[in-house]
Design an enzyme around this catalytic site. Structure first.
Site, PDB file in Angstrom:
ATOM      1  N   ARG A   1      -4.507  -0.040  -7.028  1.00 40.71           N
ATOM      2  CA  ARG A   1      -3.476   0.851  -6.202  1.00 40.71           C
ATOM      3  C   ARG A   1      -3.106   2.275  -6.861  1.00 40.71           C
ATOM      4  NH1 ARG A   1      -2.256  -2.225  -1.873  1.00 40.71           N
ATOM      5  NH2 ARG A   1      -2.381  -4.037  -1.708  1.00 40.71           N
TER       6      ARG A   1
ATOM      7  N   VAL B   1     -11.512   3.607   1.132  1.00 39.66           N
ATOM      8  CA  VAL B   1     -11.292   4.446   0.146  1.00 39.66           C
ATOM      9  C   VAL B   1     -10.205   3.166  -1.126  1.00 39.66           C
ATOM     10  CG1 VAL B   1     -11.143   6.480   1.004  1.00 39.66           C
ATOM     11  CG2 VAL B   1      -9.470   5.170   1.732  1.00 39.66           C
TER      12      VAL B   1
ATOM     13  N   ASP C   1       0.062   3.142   3.821  1.00 39.62           N
ATOM     14  CA  ASP C   1      -0.772   4.001   3.581  1.00 39.62           C
ATOM     15  C   ASP C   1      -2.006   4.431   4.288  1.00 39.62           C
ATOM     16  OD1 ASP C   1      -1.699   1.421   4.231  1.00 39.62           O
ATOM     17  OD2 ASP C   1      -2.349   1.031   2.052  1.00 39.62           O
TER      18      ASP C   1
ATOM     19  N   LYS D   1      -7.636   7.448   9.259  1.00 40.23           N
ATOM     20  CA  LYS D   1      -9.290   7.103   9.888  1.00 40.23           C
ATOM     21  C   LYS D   1      -8.538   6.793  11.518  1.00 40.23           C
ATOM     22  CE  LYS D   1     -10.840   3.439   5.894  1.00 40.23           C
ATOM     23  NZ  LYS D   1     -10.986   2.565   6.007  1.00 40.23           N
TER      24      LYS D   1
ATOM     25  N   ASP E   1      -5.693  -0.853  -2.246  1.00 38.21           N
ATOM     26  CA  ASP E   1      -6.127  -1.414  -2.908  1.00 38.21           C
ATOM     27  C   ASP E   1      -8.260  -1.696  -2.545  1.00 38.21           C
ATOM     28  OD1 ASP E   1      -5.259  -3.238  -0.784  1.00 38.21           O
ATOM     29  OD2 ASP E   1      -6.492  -4.830  -1.744  1.00 38.21           O
TER      30      ASP E   1
ATOM     31  N   GLY F   1       0.818  -1.055   0.110  1.00 39.31           N
ATOM     32  CA  GLY F   1      -0.031   0.061  -0.443  1.00 39.31           C
ATOM     33  C   GLY F   1       1.060   1.411  -0.154  1.00 39.31           C
TER      34      GLY F   1
ATOM     35  N   ASP G   1      -5.832   2.942  10.128  1.00 43.32           N
ATOM     36  CA  ASP G   1      -7.194   2.239  10.165  1.00 43.32           C
ATOM     37  C   ASP G   1      -7.765   2.052  12.030  1.00 43.32           C
ATOM     38  OD1 ASP G   1     -10.138   1.357  10.162  1.00 43.32           O
ATOM     39  OD2 ASP G   1      -9.676  -0.030   8.866  1.00 43.32           O
TER      40      ASP G   1
HETATM   41  P1  IMP Z   1      -5.298  -1.982  10.945  1.00 46.48           P
HETATM   42  O1  IMP Z   1      -4.408  -2.560  11.339  1.00 46.48           O
HETATM   43  O2  IMP Z   1      -6.503  -1.418  11.382  1.00 46.48           O
HETATM   44  O3  IMP Z   1      -4.309   0.212  11.013  1.00 46.48           O
HETATM   45  O4  IMP Z   1      -4.451  -1.850   9.127  1.00 46.48           O
HETATM   46  C1  IMP Z   1      -4.218  -1.074   7.787  1.00 46.48           C
HETATM   47  C2  IMP Z   1      -4.040  -1.454   6.973  1.00 46.48           C
HETATM   48  O5  IMP Z   1      -5.434  -2.227   6.367  1.00 46.48           O
HETATM   49  C3  IMP Z   1      -3.814  -0.755   5.259  1.00 46.48           C
HETATM   50  O6  IMP Z   1      -2.472  -0.339   5.591  1.00 46.48           O
HETATM   51  C4  IMP Z   1      -4.586  -1.076   4.674  1.00 46.48           C
HETATM   52  O7  IMP Z   1      -4.221  -2.977   3.634  1.00 46.48           O
HETATM   53  C5  IMP Z   1      -6.481  -1.798   5.041  1.00 46.48           C
HETATM   54  N1  IMP Z   1      -7.252  -1.029   5.133  1.00 46.48           N
HETATM   55  C6  IMP Z   1      -7.501  -0.458   5.974  1.00 46.48           C
HETATM   56  N2  IMP Z   1      -8.391   0.869   5.340  1.00 46.48           N
HETATM   57  C7  IMP Z   1      -8.670   0.587   3.716  1.00 46.48           C
HETATM   58  C8  IMP Z   1      -9.855   1.405   3.423  1.00 46.48           C
HETATM   59  O8  IMP Z   1     -10.059   1.929   3.267  1.00 46.48           O
HETATM   60  N3  IMP Z   1      -8.687   0.844   1.960  1.00 46.48           N
HETATM   61  C9  IMP Z   1      -8.081  -0.453   1.679  1.00 46.48           C
HETATM   62  N4  IMP Z   1      -7.759  -0.388   2.671  1.00 46.48           N
HETATM   63  C10 IMP Z   1      -7.605  -0.540   3.574  1.00 46.48           C
HETATM   64 MG    MG Z   2      -2.405  -2.517   3.247  1.00 44.44          MG
END
Ligand code: IMP
Ligand code: MG
Length: 190
Positions: A166, A154, A101, A132, A160, A45, A104
């Site tokens: 991407r 997104v 990228d 986010k 992706d 990403g 979340d």
């Molecule tokens: P986290 O561990 O929940 O913070 O996840 C982060 C990862 O989730 C990012 O590197 C993305 O690969 C994926 N991700 C989270 N939200 C989105 C989105 O809206 N679109 C695409 N990938 C996302």
């Molecule tokens: Mg990712």
């Protein structure tokens, strides 16, 4: 009108991303100008954001990358973080900047930062293109962030959906109700 408009609406246009990369590059330069930094991109990403951002870091930079799996092909976090491809650089005593990228739930980077701390870097900071904030479950200190976004799905500029999109040159938001049609469309290419 372009090929993405059937499913996505523009959330952040390309010129705004380029502008923020310049500004962040200047901030990052200021922080590491004394002893440089290892820029660690989190694949896949990070790719478009990483390549744009590093052009604006004007101090010694070493490139390295990690491949971490967290999401599979789903839109919800699995909560499992696995290092699929590790760093090649010894980070002991060095400044490390993790470049991703999107943050979340924060689980991926919180886990990764903890895993890398045991290698005793001098500093380990986090730079993300998108944050986010509303979705956060694990605490992560975000040192550099290009944009805060609301809780929506997104794609583009490295992000992706099922490994597609991407290469979209801006950040697009999935239009409400379009996911079934998108799945139908992508099924031809999977
Ligand atoms: P986290 O561990 O929940 O913070 O996840 C982060 C990862 O989730 C990012 O590197 C993305 O690969 C994926 N991700 C989270 N939200 C989105 C989105 O809206 N679109 C695409 N990938 C996302
Ligand atoms: Mg990712």
């Amino acid at each position: 009108m372009d090929i993405y408009d059937d499913f996505f609406e523009t959330l952040i246009p390309e010129d705004q991303i380029l502008q923020r990369c310049k500004e962040l590059g200047a901030e990052i330069t200021e922080k590491y100008k004394e002893d440089g930094v290892i820029a660690v991109g989190i694949l896949r990403g990070c790719t478009l954001f990483y390549t744009e951002l590093v052009k604006h870091i004007h101090c010694p930079v070493i490139f390295d990358f990690m491949f971490v799996s967290s999401y599979g092909n789903e839109m919800v976090s699995s909560g499992v973080v696995k290092i699929e491809r590790d760093l090649e650089t010894n980070i002991k005593g060095k400044n490390v900047l993790l470049i991703d990228d999107i943050i979340d739930t924060g689980r991926t980077l919180a886990n990764l930062q903890e895993m890398l701390q045991v290698r005793h870097p001098k500093t380990i900071d986090i730079c993300t293109m998108l944050d986010k904030k509303a979705k956060r479950e694990s605490f992560v200190q975000v040192d550099f962030s290009a944009f805060d976004i609301d809780d929506c799905f997104v794609v583009g500029y490295g992000l992706d959906y099922k490994q597609f999109y991407r290469n979209m040159p801006y950040i697009g938001k999935l239009i409400d109700g379009k996911q079934p049609a998108l799945d139908q469309f992508l099924s031809k290419f999977e």
